[in-house]
Design an enzyme around this catalytic site. Structure first.
Site, PDB file in Angstrom:
ATOM      1  N   SER A   1     -35.574 -68.552 112.714  1.00  0.00           N
ATOM      2  CA  SER A   1     -34.246 -68.947 113.408  1.00  0.00           C
ATOM      3  C   SER A   1     -33.244 -68.581 112.555  1.00  0.00           C
ATOM      4  O   SER A   1     -32.015 -68.243 112.907  1.00  0.00           O
ATOM      5  CB  SER A   1     -34.349 -70.631 113.114  1.00  0.00           C
ATOM      6  OG  SER A   1     -35.286 -71.323 113.993  1.00  0.00           O
TER       7      SER A   1
ATOM      8  N   HIS B   1     -30.006 -72.416 109.220  1.00  0.00           N
ATOM      9  CA  HIS B   1     -29.312 -71.990 110.368  1.00  0.00           C
ATOM     10  C   HIS B   1     -28.009 -71.304 110.232  1.00  0.00           C
ATOM     11  O   HIS B   1     -27.599 -70.236 110.529  1.00  0.00           O
ATOM     12  CB  HIS B   1     -29.239 -72.816 111.790  1.00  0.00           C
ATOM     13  CG  HIS B   1     -30.724 -73.185 111.895  1.00  0.00           C
ATOM     14  ND1 HIS B   1     -30.964 -74.329 112.818  1.00  0.00           N
ATOM     15  CD2 HIS B   1     -32.070 -72.704 111.711  1.00  0.00           C
ATOM     16  CE1 HIS B   1     -32.289 -74.732 113.110  1.00  0.00           C
ATOM     17  NE2 HIS B   1     -32.908 -73.425 112.462  1.00  0.00           N
TER      18      HIS B   1
END
Length: 202
Positions: A122, A180
């Protein structure tokens, strides 16, 4: 439909192969190559090793985790590879993975969070998402849930804000929201640095 680019194809294949190894080898590969916080070893958890800053990004916690990350890599990665070129694309992606790991470690250390491993592509994917929004701001993206079309710049902005809110409020425990954001922040710094280099050369 444009074909998938060479490095992007290799990245997806590596993630799939490593996921297969996780399935075959059980927890052994997680102990060595997932991202463990440095303070965890004193409590009996697996030790942190510097290579984990990169290797965690090719591991996943389940099939759905793998599928959605690889789908995003497929959707955004090839356009960015064509834009950056093969070498710069690989450098960009891997640095976003590392930047996401470092942000995650900083946050969990500052918050004294219980030691737990982090895995997943991610951080690199969010770096690609940031690059896509900056390079193609007016291109329309369609959300899956709900199916609302919006320009890429707005999608990236809202997604970043959502990740920040969920990270601060600790919504969806077990999701590394600040990793993220670390991938996005690293991508932004790299792109601005490359842009500054290009301006100096001119």
């Amino acid at each position: 439909m444009p074909t998938i680019t060479p490095v992007n194809k290799i990245l997806i294949a590596l993630n799939v192969v490593v996921f297969g190894l996780q399935y075959l080898l059980g927890g052994l590969i997680d102990v060595l190559f997932a991202l463990w916080p440095p303070q965890g070893a004193q409590y009996g958890y697996p030790a942190f090793h510097v290579w984990q800053l990169l290797t965690y990004g090719f591991m996943h916690g389940g099939f759905a985790h793998l599928f959605f990350n690889m789908f995003a890599l497929y959707m955004f990665g090839s356009d960015i590879e064509r834009l950056f070129g093969t070498r710069r694309y690989l450098v960009y992606y891997l640095l976003c993975v590392i930047g996401a790991a470092m942000m995650h470690l900083i946050v969990v250390t500052a918050a004294s969070s219980p030691p737990s491993p982090m895995v997943g592509a991610s951080g690199g994917v969010f770096g690609l998402l940031l690059a896509f929004g900056m390079a193609f701001p007016k291109r329309t993206l369609l959300l899956l849930f709900p199916p609302i079309p919006m320009p890429a710049w707005l999608f990236v902005t809202l997604y970043g804000i959502l990740e920040l809110v969920m990270g601060v409020t600790q919504t969806m425990a077990g999701v590394a929201h600040f990793a993220h954001l670390g991938g996005m922040a690293t991508g932004f710094v790299i792109i601005r640095y490359w842009q500054a280099q290009r301006r100096r050369r001119r």
